[in-house]
Design a protein around this motif. Structure first.
Motif, PDB file in Angstrom:
ATOM      1  N   VAL A  83      -5.570   2.424  -1.958  1.00  0.00           N
ATOM      2  CA  VAL A  83      -6.795   2.943  -2.568  1.00  0.00           C
ATOM      3  C   VAL A  83      -6.440   3.672  -3.863  1.00  0.00           C
ATOM      4  CG1 VAL A  83      -8.702   4.588  -2.276  1.00  0.00           C
ATOM      5  CG2 VAL A  83      -8.012   3.122  -0.363  1.00  0.00           C
TER       6      VAL A  83
ATOM      7  N   ALA B 193     -11.916   6.544   6.831  1.00  0.00           N
ATOM      8  CA  ALA B 193     -11.458   5.973   5.561  1.00  0.00           C
ATOM      9  C   ALA B 193      -9.979   5.607   5.645  1.00  0.00           C
ATOM     10  CB  ALA B 193     -11.708   6.962   4.427  1.00  0.00           C
TER      11      ALA B 193
ATOM     12  N   LEU C  79     -12.272   2.593  -2.762  1.00  0.00           N
ATOM     13  CA  LEU C  79     -12.928   2.936  -1.502  1.00  0.00           C
ATOM     14  C   LEU C  79     -14.352   3.393  -1.843  1.00  0.00           C
ATOM     15  CD1 LEU C  79     -13.040   3.739   1.545  1.00  0.00           C
ATOM     16  CD2 LEU C  79     -12.029   5.934   0.876  1.00  0.00           C
TER      17      LEU C  79
ATOM     18  N   ALA D 207      -8.291   1.812   5.377  1.00  0.00           N
ATOM     19  CA  ALA D 207      -7.243   1.482   4.397  1.00  0.00           C
ATOM     20  C   ALA D 207      -5.982   0.983   5.111  1.00  0.00           C
ATOM     21  CB  ALA D 207      -6.929   2.697   3.530  1.00  0.00           C
TER      22      ALA D 207
ATOM     23  N   ILE E  21     -11.926   6.619  -5.390  1.00  0.00           N
ATOM     24  CA  ILE E  21     -13.002   6.691  -4.400  1.00  0.00           C
ATOM     25  C   ILE E  21     -14.340   6.903  -5.128  1.00  0.00           C
ATOM     26  CG2 ILE E  21     -13.905   7.946  -2.374  1.00  0.00           C
ATOM     27  CD1 ILE E  21     -11.006   8.916  -1.880  1.00  0.00           C
TER      28      ILE E  21
ATOM     29  N   LEU F 158     -13.981  -1.315   1.333  1.00  0.00           N
ATOM     30  CA  LEU F 158     -12.940  -1.479   0.313  1.00  0.00           C
ATOM     31  C   LEU F 158     -13.419  -2.554  -0.643  1.00  0.00           C
ATOM     32  CD1 LEU F 158      -9.829  -1.319   2.634  1.00  0.00           C
ATOM     33  CD2 LEU F 158     -10.604   0.432   1.021  1.00  0.00           C
TER      34      LEU F 158
END
Ligand SMILES: [Zn+2]
Length: 306
Positions: free
Chosen positions: A58, A47, A3, A51, A61, A16
């Protein structure tokens, strides 16, 4: 899947990323939140929605932000973000998503993005300069991003170029950024034309670049002066940490040959003779919309290799 989060002064982009490609993306406003807490809540919601929509897992990050410090994982008193205090964003996101989070400053993220996925591929040493509202830079030295002991190495925008020169946002005078940035170029144009300073708009320096392409003398002179200042800054950086390549990105670099033409000429004159002909000067190899996100993801990719 990584992410990637690219925090800008007005807009925050989320994406992504896998294998150097942005597979899903969204954006939200950076401004309009009462405090840092409500910004983080909104960011977390966006976020998670991104996802969920893609069904992706994920694994890590990466966050690029103004004044982001990779050593501390904090955004430190960024002057152009709407909250004043330090924000420990890496820690907050790592907790929320239960995955590792790397946070760095936006110029370093841009440098890593170009190095891994753009015009800097294959270099062991690279200088990436982002030309926009400010002048940001990231240095790759001997195959590593240079952070320095305090996490903020490589601030080329704030080398002093002109003694007692223009006031800079850092509180001092004569910094490179005061000359080579959107505001700096608008000011140079006003000085050349002896006209009033035009307000900074979303268009940045594009109207001046367009005029230069049409042969407008004042616009051409503005770019020549800008190129002369930038060339000194770049030649000084090369004297300290010579890269194989310098990549210029951001809105001003998109001006193209009206900037690069005089810049190559001045740079060839200013560069130390031992480096002469060895340092390439090129434009960003990434799509504008992808650069910040790929850079944020590259913070994670680089950390994994270390
Ligand atoms: Zn400064």
């Amino acid at each position: 899947m990584i992410l990637g989060i690219d925090i800008g002064g007005t807009t925050t982009k989320l994406g992504l990323i896998s294998g150097g490609r942005v597979l899903e993306r969204t954006r939200m406003a950076t401004i309009g939140h009462n405090d840092a807490g409500s910004f983080v809540d909104a960011l977390t919601r966006e976020a998670k929605a991104l996802a969920d929509k893609s069904g992706a897992v994920v694994k890590a990050i990466g966050v690029g932000a103004p004044n982001g410090n990779q050593r501390t994982g904090r955004i430190e008193k960024a002057p152009n973000l709407p909250w004043g205090q330090d924000l420990p964003l890496a820690e907050l996101l790592a907790k929320e998503f239960a995955v590792p989070c790397q946070l760095g400053n936006d110029a370093n993220a841009a440098a890593l993005g170009e190095w891994y996925h753009g015009a800097g591929r294959g270099c062991s040493d690279l200088l990436v300069v982002t030309l926009g509202t400010g002048l940001g830079s990231g240095l790759i030295v001997d195959g590593r991003l240079l952070l320095g002991p305090f996490g903020n190495a490589g601030e080329l925008g704030h080398v002093i170029l002109v003694p007692d020169g223009r006031a800079c946002t850092c509180g001092r005078n004569g910094c490179l950024e005061a000359y080579v940035s959107i505001r700096g170029i608008l000011q140079t144009h006003a000085e050349v034309t002896e006209d009033k300073l035009i307000a900074n708009t979303d268009e940045g320096v594009k109207p001046i670049a367009d005029a230069a392409y049409h042969g407008d003398k004042a616009a051409l002179s503005t770019f020549d002066k800008t190129a002369a200042w930038l060339a000194i800054g770049l030649a000084n950086a090369v004297a300290i940490a010579p890269p194989q390549r310098i990549v210029l990105c951001g809105g001003i670099a998109a001006s193209g040959e009206v900037l690069f033409g005089p810049l190559r000429r001045h740079f060839a004159m200013d560069i130390l003779s031992i480096h002469s002909g060895k340092v390439e000067l090129v434009r960003s190899g990434l799509a504008t919309d992808d650069a910040g996100l790929l850079g944020a993801a590259a913070l994670v990719e680089h950390h994994r290799e270390e």
